[in-house]
Scaffold this motif. Structure first.
Motif, PDB file in Angstrom:
ATOM      1  N   ARG A 173      -1.732   8.082   1.865  1.00  0.00           N
ATOM      2  CA  ARG A 173      -1.909   9.467   1.429  1.00  0.00           C
ATOM      3  C   ARG A 173      -0.562  10.188   1.408  1.00  0.00           C
ATOM      4  N   SER A 174      -0.470  11.245   0.626  1.00  0.00           N
ATOM      5  CA  SER A 174       0.737  12.065   0.579  1.00  0.00           C
ATOM      6  C   SER A 174       0.951  12.736   1.929  1.00  0.00           C
ATOM      7  N   TRP A 188       0.819  -1.210   0.000  1.00  0.00           N
ATOM      8  CA  TRP A 188       0.000   0.000   0.000  1.00  0.00           C
ATOM      9  C   TRP A 188       0.853   1.259   0.000  1.00  0.00           C
ATOM     10  N   GLN A 189       0.267   2.334  -0.474  1.00  0.00           N
ATOM     11  CA  GLN A 189       0.976   3.600  -0.590  1.00  0.00           C
ATOM     12  C   GLN A 189       0.571   4.578   0.506  1.00  0.00           C
ATOM     13  N   LYS A 194      -0.750   2.588   9.559  1.00  0.00           N
ATOM     14  CA  LYS A 194      -1.450   1.865   8.493  1.00  0.00           C
ATOM     15  C   LYS A 194      -2.161   0.652   9.068  1.00  0.00           C
TER      16      LYS A 194
END
Length: 125
Positions: free
Chosen positions: A6-7, A3-4, A22
């Motif tokens: 949010r910025s 997973w990435q 996370k």
């Protein structure tokens, strides 16, 4: 991990400090690239115990013929065009919106084979 998230910066450049870490349910899985060949599926357990059937390879598609108003099972020979990625047509990867060459003619894929376990298309030629 896949997973990435949010910025960490706002559009003005301010730093966003995370309120929590996370979670496992936010994690994604690697994409399955559906190819042409002998039928092979992969079953994956999803959240809540559901099962998602991922299509790894298949050589047949359910093609809707508008003139006749019925669905015909047609053999897929190759991928003519795929706007999802530059090299997908060359690698014969089938995704939603791809133009495939079938035994009936050219058809456009209308579903997501890598998530639904079947190739559905509509005849365009």
């Amino acid at each position: 991990m896949v997973w990435q998230g949010r910025s960490r910066r706002t559009y003005t450049g301010k730093l966003i400090r995370p309120a929590r870490k996370k979670r496992k349910y936010e994690m994604g899985r690697p994409q399955v690239e559906t190819l042409i060949g002998e039928r092979k599926i992969k079953k994956e357990r999803c959240r809540g115990g559901n099962i998602k059937i991922k299509l790894v390879r298949d050589k047949f598609a359910n093609v809707y013929v508008p003139a006749e108003g019925k669905v015909v099972r047609a053999e897929v020979t190759n991928v003519v065009e795929n706007r999802a990625h530059v090299h997908y047509a060359r690698k014969n990867v089938i995704t939603k919106g791809a133009i495939i060459q079938t035994s009936l003619g050219k058809a456009k894929v209308t579903n997501r084979p890598s998530q639904e376990g079947v190739i559905n298309a509509i005849l365009i030629e």
